[in-house]
Design a protein around this motif. Structure first.
Motif, PDB file in Angstrom:
ATOM      1  N   THR A  76      67.108  44.790  95.670  1.00  0.00           N
ATOM      2  CA  THR A  76      67.837  46.059  95.782  1.00  0.00           C
ATOM      3  C   THR A  76      67.057  47.199  95.154  1.00  0.00           C
ATOM      4  N   ASP A  80      65.607  50.446  97.296  1.00  0.00           N
ATOM      5  CA  ASP A  80      66.144  51.779  97.017  1.00  0.00           C
ATOM      6  C   ASP A  80      65.056  52.842  97.127  1.00  0.00           C
ATOM      7  N   GLU A 146      64.014  54.783 107.452  1.00  0.00           N
ATOM      8  CA  GLU A 146      65.381  54.629 106.956  1.00  0.00           C
ATOM      9  C   GLU A 146      66.270  53.951 107.995  1.00  0.00           C
ATOM     10  N   ASN A 147      66.121  54.354 109.246  1.00  0.00           N
ATOM     11  CA  ASN A 147      66.915  53.741 110.316  1.00  0.00           C
ATOM     12  C   ASN A 147      66.553  52.281 110.520  1.00  0.00           C
ATOM     13  N   LEU A 149      65.190  50.222 108.313  1.00  0.00           N
ATOM     14  CA  LEU A 149      65.604  49.445 107.150  1.00  0.00           C
ATOM     15  C   LEU A 149      67.090  49.119 107.230  1.00  0.00           C
ATOM     16  N   GLU A 150      67.875  50.065 107.683  1.00  0.00           N
ATOM     17  CA  GLU A 150      69.312  49.833 107.821  1.00  0.00           C
ATOM     18  C   GLU A 150      69.598  48.816 108.920  1.00  0.00           C
ATOM     19  N   GLU A 151      68.883  48.928 110.037  1.00  0.00           N
ATOM     20  CA  GLU A 151      69.100  48.033 111.172  1.00  0.00           C
ATOM     21  C   GLU A 151      68.684  46.600 110.861  1.00  0.00           C
ATOM     22  N   GLU A 153      68.317  45.165 107.752  1.00  0.00           N
ATOM     23  CA  GLU A 153      68.606  44.833 106.359  1.00  0.00           C
ATOM     24  C   GLU A 153      68.779  43.334 106.155  1.00  0.00           C
TER      25      GLU A 153
END
Length: 223
Positions: A76, A80, A146-147, A149-151, A153
């Motif tokens: 985590t 970040d 960012e997109n 990493l979110e997709e 995860e």
């Protein structure tokens, strides 16, 4: 004279390269996302810290201990703001493909700044104080990072807890993100820029000498 003209043309093309609408593709974004994440994890990989899990006030239960370097906390903390690191990259217009993204000042920009310091007026279409700001390409890479990493995860978590024997780049990019896409950029590696540096320095010297030969050393030149 010919080398000088080539040098001037190269410098003039730099502005266009900086504003190139060819935004980073999925392969390039994944490549540098994994570079940044692996770098962040490497910094804490040898930590001997032990974490104690459980409520502090829960005296009726024994708190569980876990090694920090295998904990979810470490992942985590590494994830970040990982994409913020992308903003440290600059466009190195003299390099091909994904290699154009690298941290530190590019050889082309270094040459331009040297000319400015010598009194040459260099016009790039943006104020001098903004020369070191992230380019449109780099800003877009951060957004895509960012997109992505979110997709993905859960894929990153799966690699961290179960598949660290594989390189992160291979597991995340080749196996998942780029499974049906071009992955050629992952094979591109930089072998050093000494040749580029020497060529730029020689061309700059010839250009300055050419200005001096025409008696233009007293006034600031204009590019």
């Amino acid at each position: 004279m010919k080398a000088s003209l080539c040098f001037i043309a190269c410098l003039l093309s730099f502005s266009a390269a900086e504003q190139d609408e060819r935004l980073p593709n999925k392969c390039e974004v994944c490549k540098f996302l994994t570079t940044e994440l692996q770098s962040a994890l490497d910094k804490t990989g040898r930590s001997k810290e032990v974490l104690e899990l459980g409520e502090v006030l829960d005296t009726g239960k024994r708190r569980r201990k876990i090694q920090y370097n295998t904990s979810e906390t470490r992942l985590t903390e590494a994830v970040d703001n990982i994409c913020e690191g992308i903003l440290q990259y600059r466009i190195h217009a003299e390099r091909p493909g994904s290699l154009r993204y690298a941290k530190g000042i590019s050889q082309t920009m270094s040459t331009l700044k040297n000319l400015v310091n010598k009194g040459v007026k260099v016009e790039l279409g943006v104020p001098y104080e903004l020369w070191d700001e992230p380019s449109v390409e780099v800003a877009d890479m951060k957004r895509q990072c960012e997109n992505m990493l979110e997709e993905y995860e859960e894929v990153v978590e799966d690699w961290y807890f179960n598949h660290q024997e594989q390189r992160l780049e291979k597991f995340l990019c080749e196996t998942h993100v780029l499974r049906n896409s071009d992955s050629e950029c992952l094979k591109e590696t930089w072998k050093g820029d000494m040749g580029i540096k020497e060529s730029a320095e020689e061309s700059e010297k010839e250009w300055i000498e050419g200005k001096e030969g025409k008696g233009q050393t007293d006034d600031a030149g204009e590019l």
